[in-house]
Design a protein around this motif. Structure first.
Motif, PDB file in Angstrom:
ATOM      1  N   SER A 170       1.205  -1.369   0.005  1.00  0.00           N
ATOM      2  CA  SER A 170      -0.530  -0.051  -0.044  1.00  0.00           C
ATOM      3  C   SER A 170       0.973   0.803   0.197  1.00  0.00           C
ATOM      4  O   SER A 170       1.654   1.200   0.373  1.00  0.00           O
ATOM      5  CB  SER A 170      -1.020   0.649   1.202  1.00  0.00           C
ATOM      6  OG  SER A 170      -1.618   1.333   1.301  1.00  0.00           O
ATOM      7  N   LYS A 171       0.616   1.546  -0.747  1.00  0.00           N
ATOM      8  CA  LYS A 171       1.398   3.182  -1.278  1.00  0.00           C
ATOM      9  C   LYS A 171       0.396   4.582  -0.357  1.00  0.00           C
ATOM     10  O   LYS A 171       0.811   5.870  -0.347  1.00  0.00           O
ATOM     11  CB  LYS A 171       1.871   3.708  -2.299  1.00  0.00           C
ATOM     12  CG  LYS A 171       2.189   2.721  -3.397  1.00  0.00           C
ATOM     13  CD  LYS A 171       2.992   3.008  -5.014  1.00  0.00           C
ATOM     14  CE  LYS A 171       3.407   1.630  -5.191  1.00  0.00           C
ATOM     15  NZ  LYS A 171       3.719   2.159  -7.006  1.00  0.00           N
ATOM     16  N   LYS A 172      -0.555   4.407  -0.257  1.00  0.00           N
ATOM     17  CA  LYS A 172      -1.371   5.303   0.238  1.00  0.00           C
ATOM     18  C   LYS A 172      -1.011   5.602   1.935  1.00  0.00           C
ATOM     19  O   LYS A 172      -1.303   4.825   3.130  1.00  0.00           O
ATOM     20  CB  LYS A 172      -2.611   4.905   0.288  1.00  0.00           C
ATOM     21  CG  LYS A 172      -3.450   5.610  -0.904  1.00  0.00           C
ATOM     22  CD  LYS A 172      -4.512   5.210  -1.022  1.00  0.00           C
ATOM     23  CE  LYS A 172      -4.975   5.006  -1.893  1.00  0.00           C
ATOM     24  NZ  LYS A 172      -7.054   5.460  -2.143  1.00  0.00           N
ATOM     25  N   LYS A 242      11.435  -0.973  -1.493  1.00  0.00           N
ATOM     26  CA  LYS A 242       9.842  -1.264  -2.671  1.00  0.00           C
ATOM     27  C   LYS A 242      10.050  -3.164  -3.405  1.00  0.00           C
ATOM     28  O   LYS A 242       8.937  -3.728  -3.474  1.00  0.00           O
ATOM     29  CB  LYS A 242      10.268  -0.278  -3.734  1.00  0.00           C
ATOM     30  CG  LYS A 242       9.736   1.341  -3.177  1.00  0.00           C
ATOM     31  CD  LYS A 242      10.252   1.657  -3.769  1.00  0.00           C
ATOM     32  CE  LYS A 242      11.131   2.774  -4.206  1.00  0.00           C
ATOM     33  NZ  LYS A 242      10.850   3.615  -5.419  1.00  0.00           N
ATOM     34  N   VAL A 274       7.599   5.160   2.113  1.00  0.00           N
ATOM     35  CA  VAL A 274       7.368   5.239   0.976  1.00  0.00           C
ATOM     36  C   VAL A 274       6.014   4.793   1.629  1.00  0.00           C
ATOM     37  O   VAL A 274       4.835   4.252   0.229  1.00  0.00           O
ATOM     38  CB  VAL A 274       8.010   5.240  -0.102  1.00  0.00           C
ATOM     39  CG1 VAL A 274       9.252   6.405  -0.482  1.00  0.00           C
ATOM     40  CG2 VAL A 274       8.680   3.615  -0.355  1.00  0.00           C
ATOM     41  N   GLY A 275       5.651   3.199   2.027  1.00  0.00           N
ATOM     42  CA  GLY A 275       4.471   2.412   1.569  1.00  0.00           C
ATOM     43  C   GLY A 275       4.456   1.533   3.252  1.00  0.00           C
ATOM     44  O   GLY A 275       5.539   1.422   3.678  1.00  0.00           O
TER      45      GLY A 275
END
Length: 635
Positions: A170-172, A242, A274-275
């Motif tokens: 999840s990047k949010k 990532k 970042v996530g």
């Protein structure tokens, strides 16, 4: 007067190239010059470097193995319709390999001086031989790859392996500061519908707070609801880059015993977050993973919600077969998934009843499902046993469980299991009984063993618990073994039933096919191959009073431990059963049916030979039970 034998030879040859390119008259002329040769198993037809014979050979029945001294492994297997020994004759050279019968065989020996003119004059025949020599195959038109046994195919290199697949995270990013209160954190998590929140300081992750942290630290009263994130967070944060694969994510979570990972720019806690990655994200990435499917089943609230999951289970089964996953592991996983579906159907059915069950009960899977061998969606075989109740309550209790069983059977039908044509289902009053009634019924089968009673006992004795009270099942199993011991003559009837299954092959081990009906000319793999092994395993394991094993392969493996003198045969039977089950499952998935009837022309040559090889154990196994239980007079 018509030469019947030569006409039969011609009728056989015309089905195979290059003879199929000849007209009937020429074919009959050649056939009149052919010699018919019978060879026992392991007979040498010609040896490597031997001078060529004046004939080449066609396999009529049986199989011939070709190999060289340099490579002791079998290079090729010739079976029905295959030609061998022709190339040296055409090329005027000695034989380059040995030909030895792989099993009992009948050969047609065709004189080369008779056949050569047709090869020179008939373009189609000549082209076949040229292409055959060029491709170095027995039949250049064959679609099957030579030299590989069934189930030994190489894995497709295009298959995406889990340790190479990137995981989707999840990047949010949902985050808070170290001074945010526990109350505010809980409100944010509820609003954003997340199970964890990251604590950051100038974009760097310094801690994480999960649902578990809130339960263990706030709800228990260890910290007040006004406590800050810095007081209740878990620190340091487990961080990864990532480019994280599914396998790496799984291993990281198991290693650190966490349910969330923080994804940062360079994979360290010293770079920007970042996530976030949760266990749920990993499960979603896995798709048809068994754990995902079981969770989906348990969340289902209606029968119709389970049906599409059953479709996914079939896709998973197909994937396991395509990737050549061992049949033992495949069976266990698919059985667990099927059992989960059955349990959920029962759970849903119980909600449809106005009251809870009046007494304890057990739902039994019977037949192939009870043996954990029902990989495909076939029909139902089940039973229900409930606790004994006073006579005054018997009618009401039976009515309750019959109503419940009707709901369950309908639910199973709705998710893809057909109703049993013989009504061997718990919604039938004969298969929904109290413990004492079941004991009485089984005692009747054991002491009055007619053909129908033996058949019913075969189905029933393979039961396994799907849902409910295990003590009821254990009690019933103990009774069955004690009753069988007290009535040893029952073994004779069980053996008689086990010996009734028709042979899979006839003379020279050719497949015996169905002679009439809708499945005429098909091979019945269930009745002719699987059932003889399953029936014999049942009789033998029952004679040892082993009540905890119902799976046929596992029964044979246990028998190998109990009878070391027969361990080689029993282990061969276990292997054969797995191969046969794999054959049936593949055919069922291919044709969208039960896989019981197989069109032999749909199998490759190697598949046919591997299938035939599994039959060897059946005869030896039936001989053992015949002698052991003195049943020779029943044959």
């Amino acid at each position: 007067m018509k030469n019947t034998i030569s006409h039969r030879v011609a009728d056989f040859l015309k089905n195979f190239p290059p003879f199929s390119f000849l007209n009937q008259k020429d074919l009959e002329l050649i056939s009149s010059q052919i010699s018919i040769i019978y060879k026992e198993k392991d007979s040498v037809i010609f040896t490597e470097n031997e001078e060529t014979h004046n004939s080449f050979y066609v396999v009529h029945k049986g199989a011939v193995a070709l190999k060289t001294s340099q490579q002791n492994d079998i290079l090729d297997i010739c079976d029905e319709g295959d030609i061998f020994g022709l190339r040296p004759l055409i090329a005027n050279e000695n034989y380059k390999m040995e030909a030895r019968t792989h099993e009992e065989t009948i050969l047609y020996a065709i004189p080369i001086n008779i056949f050569r003119p047709y090869a020179l004059e008939n373009r189609a025949v000549g082209n076949f031989l040229i292409e055959s020599f060029a491709s170095n195959t027995l039949n250049p038109y064959s679609k099957s790859h030579r030299g590989k046994l069934y189930g030994e195919e190489a894995l497709d290199t295009d298959i995406k392996l889990l340790d190479l697949q990137p995981v989707k995270y999840s990047k949010k990013l949902i985050s808070c500061s170290s001074t945010t209160s526990a109350k505010e954190i809980a409100e944010i998590m509820i609003k954003k519908n997340v199970g964890a929140i990251l604590v950051v300081e100038e974009t760097l992750p310094i801690g994480i707070i999960t649902d578990k942290d809130l339960r263990n630290k706030i709800v228990t009263g260890e910290f007040p609801i006004t406590a800050t994130a810095a007081e209740i967070m878990t620190s340091p944060v487990i961080t990864y880059p990532k480019k994280l694969t599914i396998t790496q994510a799984q291993m990281a979570m198991m290693k650190s015993d966490v349910s969330h990972l923080c994804i940062t720019k360079d994979g360290t806690i010293n770079s920007k977050a970042v996530g976030m990655l949760s266990k749920h994200d990993v499960m979603v990435s896995l798709g048809n993973n068994p754990a995902v499917l079981i969770k989906a089943v348990k969340r289902a609230k209606k029968y119709k919600n389970i049906k599409p999951i059953r479709a996914n289970i079939m896709q998973l089964l197909q994937g396991y077969l395509d990737e050549n996953i061992p049949m033992t592991l495949t069976s266990k996983i698919i059985t667990e998934l099927n059992d989960a579906c059955i349990k959920q159907v029962i759970t849903i059915a119980l909600t449809k009843m106005e009251t809870p069950p009046p007494v304890k009960f057990s739902w039994l899977a019977l037949g192939s499902q009870g043996r954990s061998e029902q990989l495909l969606q076939t029909d139902q075989d089940n039973a229900l046993v409930y606790e004994n109740v006073p006579a005054a309550l018997e009618t009401a209790t039976k009515e309750y469980f019959l109503a419940l069983a009707t709901h369950i059977n309908k639910g199973l039908f709705d998710i893809g299991y057909d109703y049993c044509p013989a009504e061997m289902m718990a919604s039938n009053p004969k298969w929904c009984l109290s413990l004492s009634e079941w004991k009485s019924t089984v005692h009747h089968w054991i002491t009055n063993p007619g053909k129908n009673e033996v058949l019913l006992s075969f189905i029933f004795f393979d039961y396994s618990l799907s849902y409910g009270d295990p003590d009821l099942v254990s009690n019933l199993s103990d009774y069955i073994f004690e009753d069988v011991k007290a009535n040893p003559v029952f073994y004779i009837h069980l053996v008689s039933g086990a010996l009734q299954s028709p042979s899979p092959t006839g003379f020279f081990r050719q497949f015996l096919l169905e002679q009439d009906g809708a499945n005429k000319d098909f091979f019945n793999i269930k009745n002719r191959a699987l059932m003889p092994l399953a029936d014999a395993a049942r009789v033998l394991i029952l004679s040892h009073s082993v009540k905890s094993i119902s799976n046929t392969s596992e029964r044979f493996e246990k028998l190998a431990e109990l009878e070391p003198q027969n361990s080689e045969l029993y282990l061969a039977c276990a292997y054969s059963y797995k191969v046969l089950l794999k054959f049936r499952t593949k055919q069922g998935l291919l044709h969208h049916d039960s896989g019981q009837y197989i069109a032999l022309d749909s199998l490759t040559k190697m598949e046919k030979i591997k299938l035939k090889n599994t039959f060897k154990t059946i005869k030896e196994l039936q001989e053992i039970i015949t002698v052991r239980f003195n049943a020779s007079n029943l044959l």
